[in-house]
Motif scaffolding. Sequence first.
Motif, mmCIF file in Angstrom:
data_model
loop_
_atom_site.group_PDB
_atom_site.id
_atom_site.type_symbol
_atom_site.label_atom_id
_atom_site.label_comp_id
_atom_site.label_asym_id
_atom_site.label_seq_id
_atom_site.Cartn_x
_atom_site.Cartn_y
_atom_site.Cartn_z
ATOM 1 N N ALA A 169 8.410 -3.871 2.959
ATOM 2 C CA ALA A 169 7.366 -2.870 3.187
ATOM 3 C C ALA A 169 6.040 -3.378 2.637
ATOM 4 O O ALA A 169 6.008 -4.118 1.652
ATOM 5 C CB ALA A 169 7.733 -1.546 2.512
ATOM 6 N N LEU A 170 4.960 -2.976 3.272
ATOM 7 C CA LEU A 170 3.619 -3.343 2.829
ATOM 8 C C LEU A 170 3.078 -2.225 1.942
ATOM 9 O O LEU A 170 2.954 -1.081 2.366
ATOM 10 C CB LEU A 170 2.699 -3.543 4.038
ATOM 11 N N ALA A 171 2.804 -2.565 0.680
ATOM 12 C CA ALA A 171 2.339 -1.583 -0.295
ATOM 13 C C ALA A 171 0.955 -1.953 -0.791
ATOM 14 O O ALA A 171 0.633 -3.130 -0.962
ATOM 15 C CB ALA A 171 3.305 -1.512 -1.476
ATOM 16 N N ALA A 172 0.131 -0.938 -1.046
ATOM 17 C CA ALA A 172 -1.219 -1.174 -1.558
ATOM 18 C C ALA A 172 -1.611 -0.060 -2.512
ATOM 19 O O ALA A 172 -1.003 1.022 -2.516
ATOM 20 C CB ALA A 172 -2.224 -1.269 -0.415
ATOM 21 N N MET A 173 -2.639 -0.327 -3.301
ATOM 22 C CA MET A 173 -3.183 0.662 -4.228
ATOM 23 C C MET A 173 -4.358 1.365 -3.565
ATOM 24 O O MET A 173 -5.265 0.717 -3.038
ATOM 25 C CB MET A 173 -3.647 -0.020 -5.508
ATOM 26 N N LEU A 174 -4.365 2.697 -3.614
ATOM 27 C CA LEU A 174 -5.464 3.494 -3.079
ATOM 28 C C LEU A 174 -6.145 4.252 -4.222
ATOM 29 O O LEU A 174 -5.466 4.705 -5.150
ATOM 30 C CB LEU A 174 -4.957 4.483 -2.035
ATOM 31 N N PRO A 175 -7.463 4.407 -4.164
ATOM 32 C CA PRO A 175 -8.170 5.126 -5.231
ATOM 33 C C PRO A 175 -7.880 6.622 -5.179
ATOM 34 O O PRO A 175 -7.606 7.184 -4.114
ATOM 35 C CB PRO A 175 -9.643 4.842 -4.932
ATOM 36 N N THR A 176 -7.922 7.269 -6.336
ATOM 37 C CA THR A 176 -7.690 8.713 -6.428
ATOM 38 C C THR A 176 -8.694 9.339 -7.388
ATOM 39 O O THR A 176 -9.455 8.643 -8.065
ATOM 40 C CB THR A 176 -6.268 9.026 -6.946
ATOM 41 N N LEU A 177 -8.656 10.656 -7.486
ATOM 42 C CA LEU A 177 -9.481 11.381 -8.442
ATOM 43 C C LEU A 177 -8.847 11.422 -9.828
ATOM 44 O O LEU A 177 -9.473 11.893 -10.785
ATOM 45 C CB LEU A 177 -9.706 12.816 -7.952
ATOM 46 N N GLY A 178 -7.602 10.940 -9.936
ATOM 47 C CA GLY A 178 -6.903 10.964 -11.211
ATOM 48 C C GLY A 178 -7.229 9.763 -12.067
ATOM 49 O O GLY A 178 -8.135 8.971 -11.771
ATOM 50 N N ASP A 179 -6.456 9.611 -13.141
ATOM 51 C CA ASP A 179 -6.660 8.489 -14.058
ATOM 52 C C ASP A 179 -6.179 7.175 -13.467
ATOM 53 O O ASP A 179 -6.660 6.107 -13.849
ATOM 54 C CB ASP A 179 -5.927 8.755 -15.381
ATOM 55 N N ASN A 180 -5.203 7.232 -12.551
ATOM 56 C CA ASN A 180 -4.642 6.029 -11.947
ATOM 57 C C ASN A 180 -4.814 6.036 -10.429
ATOM 58 O O ASN A 180 -4.997 7.094 -9.816
ATOM 59 C CB ASN A 180 -3.136 5.918 -12.250
ATOM 60 N N ASP A 181 -4.745 4.832 -9.849
ATOM 61 C CA ASP A 181 -4.654 4.725 -8.401
ATOM 62 C C ASP A 181 -3.256 5.169 -7.974
ATOM 63 O O ASP A 181 -2.395 5.457 -8.803
ATOM 64 C CB ASP A 181 -4.897 3.280 -7.954
ATOM 65 N N VAL A 182 -3.015 5.199 -6.662
ATOM 66 C CA VAL A 182 -1.697 5.551 -6.150
ATOM 67 C C VAL A 182 -1.164 4.396 -5.307
ATOM 68 O O VAL A 182 -1.910 3.760 -4.561
ATOM 69 C CB VAL A 182 -1.743 6.860 -5.318
ATOM 70 N N VAL A 183 0.121 4.097 -5.467
ATOM 71 C CA VAL A 183 0.790 3.097 -4.636
ATOM 72 C C VAL A 183 1.265 3.794 -3.370
ATOM 73 O O VAL A 183 1.929 4.833 -3.443
ATOM 74 C CB VAL A 183 1.996 2.485 -5.375
ATOM 75 N N ARG B 33 -5.630 12.936 -4.539
ATOM 76 C CA ARG B 33 -5.798 13.902 -5.623
ATOM 77 C C ARG B 33 -5.437 13.328 -6.988
ATOM 78 O O ARG B 33 -5.917 13.803 -8.016
ATOM 79 C CB ARG B 33 -4.945 15.150 -5.366
ATOM 80 N N GLY B 34 -4.564 12.345 -7.027
ATOM 81 C CA GLY B 34 -4.200 11.741 -8.298
ATOM 82 C C GLY B 34 -3.041 12.411 -9.005
ATOM 83 O O GLY B 34 -2.818 12.167 -10.197
ATOM 84 N N ASP B 35 -2.286 13.265 -8.300
ATOM 85 C CA ASP B 35 -1.158 13.964 -8.930
ATOM 86 C C ASP B 35 0.188 13.351 -8.564
ATOM 87 O O ASP B 35 1.237 13.959 -8.736
ATOM 88 C CB ASP B 35 -1.175 15.442 -8.551
ATOM 89 N N VAL B 36 0.174 12.121 -8.052
ATOM 90 C CA VAL B 36 1.390 11.407 -7.694
ATOM 91 C C VAL B 36 1.109 9.918 -7.868
ATOM 92 O O VAL B 36 -0.042 9.474 -7.758
ATOM 93 C CB VAL B 36 1.819 11.737 -6.241
ATOM 94 N N ASP B 37 2.147 9.142 -8.143
ATOM 95 C CA ASP B 37 1.982 7.706 -8.397
ATOM 96 C C ASP B 37 2.412 6.837 -7.226
ATOM 97 O O ASP B 37 1.876 5.749 -7.030
ATOM 98 C CB ASP B 37 2.788 7.302 -9.639
ATOM 99 N N VAL B 38 3.378 7.312 -6.437
ATOM 100 C CA VAL B 38 3.877 6.555 -5.291
ATOM 101 C C VAL B 38 4.041 7.504 -4.107
ATOM 102 O O VAL B 38 4.689 8.549 -4.231
ATOM 103 C CB VAL B 38 5.243 5.892 -5.594
ATOM 104 N N ILE B 39 3.450 7.144 -2.977
ATOM 105 C CA ILE B 39 3.599 7.918 -1.743
ATOM 106 C C ILE B 39 4.351 7.055 -0.732
ATOM 107 O O ILE B 39 3.962 5.921 -0.460
ATOM 108 C CB ILE B 39 2.242 8.337 -1.183
ATOM 109 N N VAL B 40 5.440 7.610 -0.194
ATOM 110 C CA VAL B 40 6.321 6.870 0.700
ATOM 111 C C VAL B 40 6.239 7.443 2.109
ATOM 112 O O VAL B 40 6.240 8.672 2.297
ATOM 113 C CB VAL B 40 7.784 6.953 0.201
ATOM 114 N N CYS B 41 6.173 6.556 3.098
ATOM 115 C CA CYS B 41 6.120 6.995 4.506
ATOM 116 C C CYS B 41 6.533 5.827 5.391
ATOM 117 O O CYS B 41 6.681 4.695 4.939
ATOM 118 C CB CYS B 41 4.712 7.457 4.873
#
Length: 352
Positions: A128-142, A223-231
């Motif tokens: 799978a191809l994974a990347a970091m996306l910017p969020t409003l939270g303290d961390n990016d999201v994978v 939003r920054g309320d999750v660390d990994v989004i899967v699809c």
Amino acid sequence: MSSQPRIAIDAMGGDEGVRVMMAGVALARRRHDGLRFILFGDEARIKAALDSHPNLRAASEVVHSDSVVEGSDKPSVAIRKKRSSMSMAIAAVKAGDAGAAVSAGNTGALMAMAKLALRTMPGVDRPALAAMLPTLGDNDVVMLDLGANTECDARNLVQFGVMGAAYARIALDLDRPRVRLLNIGTEELKGTDEIRDAAAILRAAEMLPLSFEGFTEGDKIGRGDVDVIVCDGFSGNVALKTAEGTARFVTDLLRKAFTSSLRSKIGFLISKPAMHLLKHHLDPNNHNGAVFLGLNGVVVKSHGSANDKGVANAVHVAARLLEEDITRRIAADMAGVAALSAAASKQEFPVK
């Protein structure tokens, strides 16, 4: 760190040319001064670019390649270019001459070559191809998958979740990343059978180093309320391109608004610090470096239009994954998934 495996660089893949690729790799080496590189591409052009980076030149081996994978090449065409800079970089990983490969070239060709040469890890059906996306939270999201697999079943989605969590533990320095499946709603009955079945398996995966938190919708990605989004790769690629387009739309709209009148220009001067912060947050070069997870080797895809800072970030991603041994982490987690799959085969968890 001197014993760290070298990183193979496809010096010919970026839209901005060899000069920017070499500038980016040199910038990355200043961040990881123990790194060494194998640079594949036009030897004369690479050596000319290295004249401006003596520190990189001293840490690199240059290997000439006879051809280049073009952006318009279909994967079936690219694979036949055995002496291309992209193919040789991946072959170096397969041979053990390099621990990772970084390329800014054709994504489809890179995926096809990497999968053919390196094969998938035990327990992984598809990379799978994974990347970091910017969020409003303290961390990016994978987020994954972003285009490698247009159709996925529940088993694929579960594997993506496990691999994404392993990546997040390294990139975000988390013990139990929060994982959610991208869906058309957050209610348990929403979505396709594949998504609901994957959710059932992940919800039962309490032994794995992740925290499954159900579903999320497209408007919650940043939003920054999750660390990994899967699809699946189709939905992920559409979501990614939509996010990138929205970012450009916002910046272009603000630029147009701030130049529409004298009063607007004065307002821009007052808000300039905030605008710089916004520009930094939305700059794709600050999040550059997508990873093909699930292969027997580390392969990182840099955006074709990345500048030297973006290329440096992609190399940094490769170096960090080598340092933290991402393949070992995924292999260990997949052993836990095997137990879940065995239960699923007994109809304890319905998997399509």
